[in-house]
Design an enzyme around this catalytic site. Structure first.
Site, PDB file in Angstrom:
ATOM      1  N   LYS A  44       1.513   4.390  -2.995  1.00  0.00           N
ATOM      2  CA  LYS A  44       1.460   5.838  -2.730  1.00  0.00           C
ATOM      3  C   LYS A  44       2.813   6.486  -3.038  1.00  0.00           C
ATOM      4  CE  LYS A  44      -2.046   5.002   0.750  1.00  0.00           C
ATOM      5  NZ  LYS A  44      -2.256   4.629   2.158  1.00  0.00           N
ATOM      6  N   ASP A  51       0.839  -1.197   0.000  1.00  0.00           N
ATOM      7  CA  ASP A  51       0.000   0.000   0.000  1.00  0.00           C
ATOM      8  C   ASP A  51       0.885   1.262   0.000  1.00  0.00           C
ATOM      9  OD1 ASP A  51      -2.727   1.388   0.682  1.00  0.00           O
ATOM     10  OD2 ASP A  51      -1.344   2.087   2.228  1.00  0.00           O
TER      11      ASP A  51
END
Ligand code: NAP
Length: 437
Positions: free
Chosen positions: A209, A205
């Site tokens: 980003k 995750d």
């Protein structure tokens, strides 16, 4: 090409009505008058696409708006808000929306990190907006800041705590001495971690980003595959305790930096996610619990930090609505907002190209000459020592904590491999980067 002014209400399609979608529908409904005044035209929700029409929903969602036919919904909208997540059908639906001339707002970091360039190019060619503030650090307005506020500056480095789950877990390990499994279980019980926490604890995750932030900061296309990734699963309660003993806090950082590549003589971009020792005095060390923060170092502005809630329905919906207002204003006034640019096209460098300070912890035999042997190997590989701390361990062992000056990652790894072979070294306990010093 860019959109001509539109008069009258703007039609909004919401794709997905889960944690974030529900809160977006709430804000669109409850703040309708204010939003209309801020935009200059009212917004009308024309439908909300879901998978299961029979699932229980928040009463704020009008059941008559629900549909499983997302494809025809996107064809009837001026603004499409994609909050389904995943790659497909989100990707096809966004492309469909763009080809019908709709502006798109999405929170889908996984999709943007994997296939952002296709979507950006399609939006550019169609002259429509594609906004994604909520895809990085939830409510924290960092996408806009890097893309727009810093558009006249040169960003050198971005350091981010962009995954609230791992930040919470590391916090609990530090505060209570919990081991990783216990802290993850606690996070799951509180709803901060998924039943399958892999995407968070393995750093996927955060890597998605990091790719998005790096693309914006360095005007270069960076995808998920370009990001060096190491999660927190190898960290022990001991690592966390030793971080504190040496004046640091362990954080999972997403790091995007501009690095001079000695081999090519050019600047390149290095993007990595890994556990890092952050000095206690650094602003990122104080970011606790499930908060997110992004620390930006740029040539003219110097250091900036953006802090806030990185997840959750309402905080994420705030960022989504900010984008909806922006793209809707562009519809009303004509034209479109700034796009992500990739003109710099810097090479993306492999993980070994990095330079950092490191902390190496060793279990060694407690006898004279050990430190000299270790120091000799460090010198041989051009890694210089900043500090050494030696303390007795159980039996005839000693604990050695070596902090280096800035060294190349490749040299450091080679040194550690050589140190591990020394007869006096019983174990290499950890090798961690020190960031933000
Ligand atoms: P969620 O709670 O799992 O909701 C997903 C929604 O999409 C559900 O309503 C689901 O329908 C619908 N959906 C899924 N597949 C669909 C399909 N094939 N066709 C039609 N509808 C479909 O997800 P979320 O947490 O709201 O996250 C949404 C997006 O926001 C993701 O991209 C996520 O990464 C991003 N995001 C989330 C957060 C957060 O805190 N949750 C923070 C930042 C960004 P059903 O309700 O019928 O199952």
């Amino acid at each position: 090409m860019s959109a001509a002014p539109t008069s009258g209400p703007l039609r909004v399609a919401v794709l997905g009505c889960g944690v974030v979608g529900t809160q977006v529908v709430r804000l669109l409904t409850e703040q309708a008058d204010d939003l209309a005044a801020r935009i200059g035209a009212p917004l009308t929700i024309v439908g909300v696409a879901v998978r299961n029409l029979d699932a229980e929903r928040d009463p704020v969602v009008d059941p008559d708006l629900l549909t499983t036919d997302a494809q025809s919904l996107v064809r009837r909208a001026d603004v499409v808000v994609e909050l389904m997540g995943g790659i497909e059908p989100a990707r096809s639906l966004i492309l469909e929306a763009i080809s019908h001339g709709a502006a798109v707002v999405t929170a889908n970091k996984a999709l943007l990190a994997q296939d952002g360039p296709t979507l950006y190019a399609a939006a550019e060619a169609a002259g429509v907006d594609l906004y994604f503030e909520a895809a990085v650090a939830g409510a924290v307005p960092v996408v806009r800041a890097v893309r727009e506020s810093l558009a006249g500056d040169d960003v050198r480095r971005v350091l981010g705590i962009v995954n609230g789950t791992t930040n919470y877990v590391l916090d609990r390990m530090a505060a209570e001495g919990l081991d990783l499994d216990m802290a993850v279980k606690e996070a799951q019980a509180l709803g901060y971690a998924e039943a399958d926490p892999t995407a968070d604890v393995e750093g996927y995750d955060a890597a998605a980003k990091a790719a998005i932030l790096a693309s914006l900061a360095f005007h270069t296309r960076v995808s998920l595959d370009d990001v060096g990734r190491e999660g927190i699963t190898a960290l022990t309660a001991d690592d966390v305790a030793w971080a504190a003993r040496t004046g640091h806090v362990l954080k999972l950082l997403a790091i995007a930096e501009r690095v001079h590549d000695e081999e090519t003589g050019r600047d390149g971009v290095l993007v990595q996610v890994h556990p890092s020792l952050v000095p206690e005095g650094h602003p990122l060390a104080k970011v606790g619990g499930s908060f997110n923060a992004v620390f930006v170092e740029s040539d003219a502005a110097g250091e900036l930090m953006f802090l806030g809630r990185g997840a959750g329905g309402a905080p994420t919906a705030s960022a989504v609505l900010g984008d909806v207002v922006s793209v809707a204003r562009h519809r009303v006034l004509g034209g479109k907002g700034p796009v992500e640019s990739s003109y710099a096209d810097l090479p993306v460098l492999p993980a070994g190209a990095g330079r950092a300070r490191y902390q190496v912890r060793l279990d060694v035999e407690d006898r004279p000459g050990v430190l000299a042997q270790v120091a000799a190997l460090l010198a041989e590989h051009e890694v210089s020592i900043e500090a050494v701390r030696q303390s007795p361990a159980a039996g005839d062992a000693a604990h050695l904590v070596i902090t280096t000056h800035i060294a190349s990652e490749a040299n450091l790894r080679a040194t550690v491999a050589a140190i591990a072979e020394l007869a006096v070294v019983r174990a290499v306990l950890s090798v961690l980067r020190v960031e933000g010093a």
